[in-house]
Write a protein that holds these residues in place. Structure first.
Motif, PDB file in Angstrom:
ATOM      1  N   SER A  83      84.623  50.105 -65.349  1.00  0.00           N
ATOM      2  CA  SER A  83      82.547  50.105 -64.625  1.00  0.00           C
ATOM      3  C   SER A  83      82.161  50.656 -63.701  1.00  0.00           C
ATOM      4  CB  SER A  83      83.153  48.219 -64.567  1.00  0.00           C
ATOM      5  OG  SER A  83      83.734  48.627 -62.919  1.00  0.00           O
ATOM      6  N   PHE A  84      82.543  51.537 -63.739  1.00  0.00           N
ATOM      7  CA  PHE A  84      82.381  52.776 -62.359  1.00  0.00           C
ATOM      8  C   PHE A  84      82.248  52.404 -60.680  1.00  0.00           C
ATOM      9  CE2 PHE A  84      80.117  56.363 -60.257  1.00  0.00           C
ATOM     10  CZ  PHE A  84      80.570  57.273 -60.832  1.00  0.00           C
ATOM     11  N   GLN A  85      83.070  51.429 -60.159  1.00  0.00           N
ATOM     12  CA  GLN A  85      82.774  50.750 -59.426  1.00  0.00           C
ATOM     13  C   GLN A  85      83.549  51.718 -58.165  1.00  0.00           C
ATOM     14  OE1 GLN A  85      81.297  47.519 -58.926  1.00  0.00           O
ATOM     15  NE2 GLN A  85      81.133  48.778 -59.891  1.00  0.00           N
TER      16      GLN A  85
ATOM     17  N   PHE B 255      72.943  66.507 -60.579  1.00  0.00           N
ATOM     18  CA  PHE B 255      73.655  65.935 -62.235  1.00  0.00           C
ATOM     19  C   PHE B 255      72.253  64.813 -62.872  1.00  0.00           C
ATOM     20  CE2 PHE B 255      75.126  63.156 -65.707  1.00  0.00           C
ATOM     21  CZ  PHE B 255      75.152  63.898 -66.068  1.00  0.00           C
ATOM     22  N   PHE B 256      71.922  63.702 -61.699  1.00  0.00           N
ATOM     23  CA  PHE B 256      71.135  62.396 -62.802  1.00  0.00           C
ATOM     24  C   PHE B 256      69.351  62.694 -62.367  1.00  0.00           C
ATOM     25  CE2 PHE B 256      75.309  61.396 -61.570  1.00  0.00           C
ATOM     26  CZ  PHE B 256      75.616  60.107 -63.088  1.00  0.00           C
ATOM     27  N   THR B 257      69.374  63.642 -61.419  1.00  0.00           N
ATOM     28  CA  THR B 257      68.091  63.947 -61.113  1.00  0.00           C
ATOM     29  C   THR B 257      66.809  63.967 -62.541  1.00  0.00           C
ATOM     30  OG1 THR B 257      68.845  63.774 -58.603  1.00  0.00           O
ATOM     31  CG2 THR B 257      66.194  64.673 -59.939  1.00  0.00           C
TER      32      THR B 257
ATOM     33  N   VAL C  93      68.103  48.668 -64.829  1.00  0.00           N
ATOM     34  CA  VAL C  93      69.153  48.058 -64.311  1.00  0.00           C
ATOM     35  C   VAL C  93      70.885  49.386 -64.558  1.00  0.00           C
ATOM     36  CG1 VAL C  93      70.685  47.043 -66.629  1.00  0.00           C
ATOM     37  CG2 VAL C  93      68.563  46.648 -66.576  1.00  0.00           C
ATOM     38  N   ALA C  94      71.361  49.227 -64.083  1.00  0.00           N
ATOM     39  CA  ALA C  94      72.403  49.925 -63.140  1.00  0.00           C
ATOM     40  C   ALA C  94      71.830  50.941 -62.901  1.00  0.00           C
ATOM     41  CB  ALA C  94      73.597  50.210 -64.150  1.00  0.00           C
ATOM     42  N   CYS C  95      71.312  50.584 -61.375  1.00  0.00           N
ATOM     43  CA  CYS C  95      70.571  51.435 -60.950  1.00  0.00           C
ATOM     44  C   CYS C  95      71.386  51.854 -59.621  1.00  0.00           C
ATOM     45  CB  CYS C  95      69.295  50.640 -60.124  1.00  0.00           C
ATOM     46  SG  CYS C  95      69.380  49.579 -58.157  1.00  0.00           S
TER      47      CYS C  95
ATOM     48  N   ILE D 144      68.309  56.433 -57.966  1.00  0.00           N
ATOM     49  CA  ILE D 144      67.779  57.957 -58.619  1.00  0.00           C
ATOM     50  C   ILE D 144      66.353  57.070 -59.660  1.00  0.00           C
ATOM     51  CG2 ILE D 144      68.932  58.388 -59.972  1.00  0.00           C
ATOM     52  CD1 ILE D 144      66.729  60.735 -57.892  1.00  0.00           C
ATOM     53  N   VAL D 145      66.776  56.897 -60.137  1.00  0.00           N
ATOM     54  CA  VAL D 145      65.760  56.296 -61.761  1.00  0.00           C
ATOM     55  C   VAL D 145      64.549  55.813 -60.509  1.00  0.00           C
ATOM     56  CG1 VAL D 145      65.222  54.808 -63.450  1.00  0.00           C
ATOM     57  CG2 VAL D 145      67.075  56.043 -63.228  1.00  0.00           C
ATOM     58  N   ALA D 146      65.132  54.406 -59.991  1.00  0.00           N
ATOM     59  CA  ALA D 146      63.733  53.190 -59.087  1.00  0.00           C
ATOM     60  C   ALA D 146      62.414  54.889 -58.166  1.00  0.00           C
ATOM     61  CB  ALA D 146      64.510  52.420 -58.529  1.00  0.00           C
TER      62      ALA D 146
ATOM     63  N   ASP E 245      72.249  46.633 -59.354  1.00  0.00           N
ATOM     64  CA  ASP E 245      73.626  47.134 -60.044  1.00  0.00           C
ATOM     65  C   ASP E 245      74.712  45.770 -59.698  1.00  0.00           C
ATOM     66  OD1 ASP E 245      74.251  50.253 -60.277  1.00  0.00           O
ATOM     67  OD2 ASP E 245      75.957  48.617 -59.258  1.00  0.00           O
ATOM     68  N   LEU E 246      75.823  45.818 -60.151  1.00  0.00           N
ATOM     69  CA  LEU E 246      76.908  46.026 -59.881  1.00  0.00           C
ATOM     70  C   LEU E 246      77.469  45.974 -58.323  1.00  0.00           C
ATOM     71  CD1 LEU E 246      78.856  43.229 -61.423  1.00  0.00           C
ATOM     72  CD2 LEU E 246      79.531  44.964 -62.246  1.00  0.00           C
ATOM     73  N   ASN E 247      77.212  47.174 -57.822  1.00  0.00           N
ATOM     74  CA  ASN E 247      78.053  47.340 -57.078  1.00  0.00           C
ATOM     75  C   ASN E 247      77.678  47.458 -55.869  1.00  0.00           C
ATOM     76  OD1 ASN E 247      79.419  49.104 -55.310  1.00  0.00           O
ATOM     77  ND2 ASN E 247      80.015  51.096 -56.466  1.00  0.00           N
ATOM     78  N   ASP E 248      78.156  46.348 -54.606  1.00  0.00           N
ATOM     79  CA  ASP E 248      77.150  46.666 -53.064  1.00  0.00           C
ATOM     80  C   ASP E 248      77.303  47.366 -52.281  1.00  0.00           C
ATOM     81  OD1 ASP E 248      75.743  43.427 -53.642  1.00  0.00           O
ATOM     82  OD2 ASP E 248      77.847  43.050 -52.888  1.00  0.00           O
TER      83      ASP E 248
ATOM     84  N   GLY F 177      73.169  42.771 -58.871  1.00  0.00           N
ATOM     85  CA  GLY F 177      73.750  41.388 -60.679  1.00  0.00           C
ATOM     86  C   GLY F 177      73.967  42.111 -61.361  1.00  0.00           C
ATOM     87  N   ASP F 178      74.443  41.664 -62.472  1.00  0.00           N
ATOM     88  CA  ASP F 178      74.649  42.353 -63.639  1.00  0.00           C
ATOM     89  C   ASP F 178      74.444  42.810 -64.792  1.00  0.00           C
ATOM     90  OD1 ASP F 178      76.560  42.548 -66.045  1.00  0.00           O
ATOM     91  OD2 ASP F 178      78.709  41.159 -64.833  1.00  0.00           O
ATOM     92  N   ALA F 179      74.215  43.304 -65.437  1.00  0.00           N
ATOM     93  CA  ALA F 179      73.859  43.855 -66.927  1.00  0.00           C
ATOM     94  C   ALA F 179      73.813  42.876 -67.432  1.00  0.00           C
ATOM     95  CB  ALA F 179      74.442  45.199 -67.188  1.00  0.00           C
ATOM     96  N   GLY F 180      74.929  42.087 -67.785  1.00  0.00           N
ATOM     97  CA  GLY F 180      74.508  40.884 -68.842  1.00  0.00           C
ATOM     98  C   GLY F 180      74.580  39.956 -68.391  1.00  0.00           C
TER      99      GLY F 180
ATOM    100  N   MET G 179      72.621  56.363 -67.856  1.00  0.00           N
ATOM    101  CA  MET G 179      74.044  56.588 -67.897  1.00  0.00           C
ATOM    102  C   MET G 179      74.477  55.948 -67.320  1.00  0.00           C
ATOM    103  SD  MET G 179      73.661  59.980 -67.955  1.00  0.00           S
ATOM    104  CE  MET G 179      74.540  61.210 -67.805  1.00  0.00           C
ATOM    105  N   ALA G 180      75.051  54.488 -67.959  1.00  0.00           N
ATOM    106  CA  ALA G 180      75.745  53.228 -67.064  1.00  0.00           C
ATOM    107  C   ALA G 180      76.191  52.578 -68.045  1.00  0.00           C
ATOM    108  CB  ALA G 180      74.324  52.520 -66.774  1.00  0.00           C
ATOM    109  N   LEU G 181      74.938  52.522 -69.479  1.00  0.00           N
ATOM    110  CA  LEU G 181      75.532  51.383 -71.276  1.00  0.00           C
ATOM    111  C   LEU G 181      77.135  51.274 -70.921  1.00  0.00           C
ATOM    112  CD1 LEU G 181      74.009  49.743 -72.620  1.00  0.00           C
ATOM    113  CD2 LEU G 181      74.377  50.980 -74.356  1.00  0.00           C
ATOM    114  N   MET G 182      77.841  52.944 -70.958  1.00  0.00           N
ATOM    115  CA  MET G 182      79.102  52.885 -71.585  1.00  0.00           C
ATOM    116  C   MET G 182      79.725  51.789 -71.016  1.00  0.00           C
ATOM    117  SD  MET G 182      77.146  55.272 -69.863  1.00  0.00           S
ATOM    118  CE  MET G 182      77.764  56.286 -68.666  1.00  0.00           C
ATOM    119  N   PHE G 183      79.658  51.626 -69.836  1.00  0.00           N
ATOM    120  CA  PHE G 183      80.474  50.799 -68.934  1.00  0.00           C
ATOM    121  C   PHE G 183      80.035  49.407 -68.671  1.00  0.00           C
ATOM    122  CE2 PHE G 183      79.690  55.302 -66.006  1.00  0.00           C
ATOM    123  CZ  PHE G 183      80.417  54.917 -66.089  1.00  0.00           C
ATOM    124  N   PHE G 184      79.060  48.690 -69.712  1.00  0.00           N
ATOM    125  CA  PHE G 184      79.679  47.701 -69.643  1.00  0.00           C
ATOM    126  C   PHE G 184      80.307  46.786 -70.601  1.00  0.00           C
ATOM    127  CE2 PHE G 184      74.340  48.316 -69.235  1.00  0.00           C
ATOM    128  CZ  PHE G 184      74.580  48.699 -67.560  1.00  0.00           C
ATOM    129  N   PRO G 185      80.805  46.032 -70.179  1.00  0.00           N
ATOM    130  CA  PRO G 185      81.702  45.540 -70.835  1.00  0.00           C
ATOM    131  C   PRO G 185      81.305  44.824 -72.230  1.00  0.00           C
ATOM    132  CG  PRO G 185      81.545  43.958 -68.876  1.00  0.00           C
ATOM    133  CD  PRO G 185      80.560  45.268 -68.428  1.00  0.00           C
TER     134      PRO G 185
END
Ligand code: SAM
Length: 270
Positions: free
Chosen positions: A10-12, A29-31, A52-54, A58-60, A77-80, A98-101, A117-123
């Motif tokens: 989950s890329f924490q 990379f992400f910009t 979602v999963a900000c 950079i996107v926001a 995002d899940l990660n504080d 918050g959680d994407a789920g 660049m985050a969907l692959m980390f969602f359970p």
């Protein structure tokens, strides 16, 4: 089908890594993907936008610069640690833990819902996509990016093979997780299954830039969960191996420009 596989990553990352992610990984990379996503979703002045999963935002931030004073943007995002950096960089943006789920937003509150660049980390990816659809207003846009298939990544295929050869199973799991939504047709089906009308599904070529091979490896390790998983010795071996596999993408001045393909899907809430 890979897009519905249960991911174990989950890329924490801790705060220090989140700071480095922002200062090194985002510009390298992400910009470019934030711009591509906002272009594809046609983010316009006055729009209400959810990221979602900000991550560090950079996107926001890209959205905020496009929507102007009449628009609103919320990042979740899940990660504080990521959110701490995001708020430090742009205190005026509404960032939520918050959680994407189970997104902490009202039904239909957004004209545009993005995830980079985050969907692959969602359970549970189907559930996260249903949540993104729930957040979108009728007629609204949902758009997301994920890394393309690993076997089509000219630079990252050899890099991941080399790095997983040196790293343990935990590190190998992370490096392969990045590419688990690489099947574009499967990704398209997954988005459609969330009740969205898919309007575009393309592979977008991009570039991962670094001033040197060493800087490339430092970013790949120290701004990702790898930083807590590999020994100094493995780190040295990955760095040495990177000089070989990235040689075709290294200019005479040492700068790296490694090609990287991304899957970009856009959809419309019916
Ligand atoms: C590679 S980063 C991408 C961040 C950002 N979108 C960007 O473009 O820089 C992946 C992000 O997904 C977040 N994440 C992972 N699983 C999540 C979940 N279930 N809900 C919300 N965020 C999640 C991580 O905390 C991390 O910030």
């Amino acid at each position: 089908m890979t897009n519905t596989a249960e991911p174990s990553e989950s890329f924490q990352i801790p705060l220090e890594a989140a700071e480095f992610y922002e200062s090194a990984f985002v510009p390298a990379f992400f910009t470019q993907w934030a711009d591509a996503l906002c272009d594809a979703a046609d983010v316009a002045p006055g729009a209400r936008v959810l990221d979602v999963a900000c991550g560090t935002g950079i996107v926001a931030r890209t959205v905020a610069d496009r929507i102007g004073p009449d628009g609103t943007v919320v990042g979740v995002d899940l990660n504080d640690a990521m959110l701490t950096v995001a708020r430090r960089v742009r205190p005026d943006i509404d960032y939520r833990s918050g959680d994407a789920g189970s997104l902490p937003v009202e039904n239909g509150a957004f004209d545009v819902v993005l995830s980079s660049m985050a969907l692959m980390f969602f359970p549970d990816r189907p559930r996260a996509l249903r949540e993104m659809a729930r957040a979108a207003a009728p007629g609204g846009t949902v758009a997301l990016t994920v890394p393309g298939a690993l076997d089509a990544q000219a630079a990252f295929g050899p890099f991941v093979t080399m790095a997983t050869g040196h790293a343990g199973a935990d590190a190998a799991s992370l490096l392969s997780a990045y590419f688990t939504c690489g099947d574009l047709a499967g990704l398209r089906d997954l988005v459609a299954a969330a009740g969205l009308d898919v309007t575009g599904a393309t592979v977008v070529p991009g570039v991962y830039r670094a001033p040197s091979v060493d800087a490339f490896v430092t970013t790949e390790v120290e701004s990702t969960p790898l930083v807590e998983r590999i020994s100094a010795e493995v780190y040295d071996r990955i760095r040495a191996g990177a000089h070989d596999v990235l040689a075709p993408y290294t200019a005479p001045d040492g700068a790296v420009a490694a090609p990287f393909d991304v899957n970009l899907v856009t959809a419309r809430h019916p």
